[in-house]
Design an enzyme around this catalytic site. Structure first.
Site, PDB file in Angstrom:
ATOM      1  N   GLU A 138      -7.657  -3.376  -3.752  1.00 13.75           N
ATOM      2  CA  GLU A 138      -8.948  -2.760  -3.416  1.00 13.75           C
ATOM      3  C   GLU A 138      -9.227  -1.504  -3.808  1.00 13.75           C
ATOM      4  O   GLU A 138     -10.030  -1.372  -4.690  1.00 13.75           O
ATOM      5  CB  GLU A 138      -8.858  -3.035  -1.787  1.00 13.75           C
ATOM      6  CG  GLU A 138     -10.182  -2.814  -1.162  1.00 13.75           C
ATOM      7  CD  GLU A 138     -10.109  -2.924   0.462  1.00 13.75           C
ATOM      8  OE1 GLU A 138     -10.722  -3.871   1.050  1.00 13.75           O
ATOM      9  OE2 GLU A 138      -9.252  -2.113   1.138  1.00 13.75           O
TER      10      GLU A 138
ATOM     11  N   ASP B 267       0.875  -1.225  -0.014  1.00 14.96           N
ATOM     12  CA  ASP B 267      -0.091   0.075   0.024  1.00 14.96           C
ATOM     13  C   ASP B 267       0.812   1.307   0.019  1.00 14.96           C
ATOM     14  O   ASP B 267       0.270   2.418   0.468  1.00 14.96           O
ATOM     15  CB  ASP B 267      -0.892   0.177   1.088  1.00 14.96           C
ATOM     16  CG  ASP B 267      -1.918  -1.079   1.258  1.00 14.96           C
ATOM     17  OD1 ASP B 267      -2.115  -1.741   0.193  1.00 14.96           O
ATOM     18  OD2 ASP B 267      -2.658  -1.196   2.146  1.00 14.96           O
TER      19      ASP B 267
ATOM     20  N   GLU C  36      -7.727   5.183  -4.320  1.00 19.30           N
ATOM     21  CA  GLU C  36      -6.600   5.838  -3.744  1.00 19.30           C
ATOM     22  C   GLU C  36      -5.456   5.876  -4.469  1.00 19.30           C
ATOM     23  O   GLU C  36      -4.302   6.339  -4.387  1.00 19.30           O
ATOM     24  CB  GLU C  36      -6.191   5.156  -2.456  1.00 19.30           C
ATOM     25  CG  GLU C  36      -7.411   5.602  -1.466  1.00 19.30           C
ATOM     26  CD  GLU C  36      -7.158   5.018   0.056  1.00 19.30           C
ATOM     27  OE1 GLU C  36      -7.084   5.625   1.000  1.00 19.30           O
ATOM     28  OE2 GLU C  36      -7.014   3.591  -0.019  1.00 19.30           O
TER      29      GLU C  36
END
Length: 754
Positions: free
Chosen positions: A527, A450, A531
């Site tokens: 996911e 991430d 973002e």
């Protein structure tokens, strides 16, 4: 507005200046040290008690690569990362890797190869998958390697390596590649099939077989013969060291594929350009002729690629979790897309009640804790993003004191993170060649997950600061640290020895991956695609604000490419990707093997639908307005699954709906704005301004582009509103693709209608 923190002492200033030229990491002592970058710094060791990459049992892990690759930055967060990142103590090979159309898994005897063509719907109907199942295993007779390592890689190919001391095997595999190219020494070429194969062609060194309903061609060097004994197929390599295997779209394709059997792919590269509202890209393979002179090859294009190419395609197709793949003959193809609209904030308009907006802004700016207690990289990022969205709004209504206060809050918090040695800092890992923020969160340290999600918020906030304080953004001030975060997440350089090229963005798949180790049976996953586009939009804004055309154009390429992939693979915009029996109009997560109507932390429909929307920004969200019917289907499904309108994330979903139906979304705000708590990265100020502005101007119209990257068009009825932001120091005239022209003063946003 606060000034940058005190600069280092004289000797360190020189080191910082030198580091800023290449933007680090600068040379550092063997012992723990602080590495200066402009006015900021990072550490070259982790803080006490912090962790780095580990196996699933917590044991430290270093890249699993060959001696030939030991100095290359490993592109973690890729479709094949489990080759290099051993997540499981008992698996030194790999987890399933989804190249499409083929799937792979490394094992002791070589490379499992599969071609899943029939999806299954699992998890109570919440997930569809084309799971890896080996049709055959490609290797060498007798090969029994203790591990598999990454030996080489390029933009979308990788070369796994096996050695047991007597035999060595290298294979090259990649996205869109129907061939597996093998080079081996110490044994015969060997293919072991999952069941007794049906032989439909036998021409000595060329063998056509059908296994589990899938057709393959096996190519040994000229002069060799394939020997078929049950499920064991072997061919002597003689004094050669190569052979290849291809999955065929049909048995009658054998002759076409035979043409390219010995044109081995050795590398892959994408080049992009952005100008006049168009983003172009060229995807090219390099090849080596093992026999003869043929240097061409075959490539299977994903839907997001063939929708945007005019290059000739063959009639051949493949099945994939991303819909139909179409085959092109040749070593390259090009795509051309409209650039996605990007603005630092929605434009000023008379529908917004200035007093009301001023009150909402004060609620945030005057809060006793505008960062809501955030301490780790992700939640700090969310708070930075929330505040950054409010700066242009305060500016456009003349609230300069509030604007400057917000900018100061952003600067102070960014500078804390951009300075090593405090409660928060970034630390460079020399083994993995990555920059990790501590305190970390959600596996950003132990799994290298991430980084693009977390750091995108920092870059976006820095871009907004740069719009109002160019000196702060200079490399010699705090811009050097911003660029170091960019190099960790979206490095445009392939020659940088400190960070990999585009760590998380998969240029061929068209989107980013979130897991650093890819250690799942379903491959890698992502996911929150939104973002990811938040980082891409941040690059456009940062590059525009600082005059860095390379980063600006990189952001345009990433945003346009991922925007189309999101539409097709997350939202099934054309209703051509999801299996017919899946039963959902969106997925919360895309996996290598398919997609899932879920999130990592909840099955609540609001979060499933909202996680690929937040953060809602004028930079990273307007592109979604290009698929309005998909938004309507998405909102309708959310309300069906939710048993009614959104409650927890109502602001995020109102804003999403406004990209298709602004009036309906504004009506929901009018009815429900008094009794809700904003989502953690949102504020009533931003939501009110967003919904009111789109209700007045109309939904975004990405079909009209501009010759300036920071521009957008909105359409209501027969009226178009044109908006553009000029980061420069002189007025510019922006030309839109429908011929409209708009003059934009320096350092401002302008609008016009037509």
């Amino acid at each position: 507005m606060p000034t940058p923190r005190s600069r280092p002492a004289a000797a360190v200033v020189l080191a910082a200046a030198l580091a800023a030229v290449s933007l680090g990491p600068a040379a550092s002592p063997a012992s723990a040290a602080t590495v200066p970058v402009g006015a900021g710094s990072y550490s070259d060791t982790r803080p006490p008690g912090a962790t780095g990459p580990t196996t699933n049992t917590g044991a430290p892990v270093t890249p699993k690569v060959t001696e030939a690759a030991k100095d290359k930055p490993v592109p973690t967060n890729d479709w094949w990362s489990s080759l290099a990142f051993q997540r499981y103590d008992d698996n030194p090979y790999s987890t399933p890797m989804y190249g499409h159309p083929l799937t792979y898994q490394a094992v002791s005897g070589g490379l499992e190869v599969g071609y899943p063509t029939s999806p299954t719907v699992v998890g109570e109907g919440r997930q569809y998958e084309y799971a890896h199942k080996a049709d055959l295993t490609l290797g060498l007779s007798g090969l029994n390697s203790p591990d598999t390592k990454a030996d080489d890689w390029s933009d979308w190919t990788v070369t796994p390596y096996w050695s047991d001391g007597d035999r060595t095997l290298r294979t090259t595999i990649g996205h869109g590649m129907p061939f597996v190219y093998a080079e081996g020494e110490g044994g015969d070429a060997r293919v072991t099939t999952a069941g007794t194969p049906d032989v439909f062609a036998d021409d000595g060194n060329v063998l056509g077989i059908t296994v589990a309903g899938h057709h393959y061609a096996l190519f040994a060097p000229t002069g060799s013969d394939w020997n078929v004994s049950g499920t064991d197929l072997t061919a002597s390599l003689g004094d050669k060291d190569y052979f290849s295997v291809a999955v065929l779209p049909s048995t009658d394709a054998l002759e076409t594929y035979r043409t390219y059997a010995f044109s081995f792919v050795t590398g892959s590269q994408v080049d992009w350009n952005s100008s006049d509202g168009t983003v172009g890209a060229t995807y090219e393979l390099t090849t080596e002729a093992k026999e003869g002179t043929e240097r061409g090859t075959l490539q299977a294009l994903y839907r997001h690629q063939w929708l945007h190419t005019t290059d000739a395609l063959t009639p051949y197709t493949y099945v994939s979790p991303r819909g139909t793949m179409k085959v092109r003959e040749g070593t390259s193809f090009t795509t051309s897309q409209k650039a996605a609209p990007v603005l630092p904030g929605l434009p000023k308009n008379d529908a917004v009640d200035t007093d009301r907006l001023r009150g909402y802004l004060a609620e945030v700016a005057d809060s006793s804790d505008p960062f809501s207690g955030a301490t780790d990289t992700y939640w700090t990022g969310k708070a930075l993003g929330k505040l950054a969205q409010l700066v242009p709004l305060a500016d456009q209504i003349g609230e300069t004191a509030t604007r400057d206060k917000l900018v100061g809050l952003l600067q102070d918090r960014l500078e804390e993170w951009f300075t090593a040695g405090g409660a928060t800092e970034f630390s460079y890992d020399t083994d993995w060649k990555t920059l990790t923020g501590y305190p970390a969160s959600y596996g950003s340290d132990s799994e290298l997950n991430d980084h693009h999600f977390h750091y995108g918020y920092y870059v976006y906030a820095a871009a907004i600061v740069a719009q109002y304080d160019t000196a702060w953004a200079a490399d010699s001030a705090w811009g050097g640290m911003v660029k170091t975060l960019i190099r960790d997440t979206a490095n445009p350089s392939r020659t940088d020895t400190a960070f990999p090229f585009l760590r998380g963005f998969d240029v061929y798949a068209g989107h980013s991956w979130a897991s650093g180790h890819q250690g799942f049976a379903a491959g890698n996953n992502q996911e929150s695609s939104s973002e990811s586009t938040n980082l891409s939009a941040a690059l456009v804004l940062w590059g525009s604000a600082t005059g860095d055309a390379e980063l600006r154009d990189l952001g345009s390429y990433l945003l346009a490419t991922e925007g189309e992939s999101i539409a097709q693979y997350w939202f099934d915009a054309d209703e051509e990707v999801f299996p017919g029996d899946f039963g959902h109009d969106t997925v919360g997560m895309v996996w290598g093997s398919g997609g899932a109507y879920s999130t990592w932390w909840t099955a609540n429909p609001e979060e499933i639908h909202g996680i690929n929307v937040l953060p809602v920004t004028a930079g990273g969200s307007l592109h979604l307005g290009g698929h309005k019917d998909a938004i309507r289907r998405n909102i309708a499904e959310m309300e069906r699954e939710n048993g009614g309108p959104a409650v927890e994330w109502r602001d995020i979903l109102w804003e999403f709906e406004s990209l298709a139906d602004p009036g309906a979304a504004k009506a929901k705000w009018d009815q429900g704005n008094a009794g809700y708590t904003p989502e953690a990265g949102e504020s009533k100020a931003h939501t009110y301004h967003w919904l009111t502005t789109l209700d007045a101007l109309g939904a975004p119209d990405p079909s009209v582009t501009a010759d300036l990257p920071t521009a957008a068009v909105f359409t209501k009825g027969d009226t178009r509103t044109y908006a553009a932001h000029n980061h420069g120091s002189a007025p510019v005239t922006v030309t839109f693709s429908d011929g409209h022209e708009l003059t934009v003063p320096a350092g401002s946003t302008a609008t016009g209608t037509g």
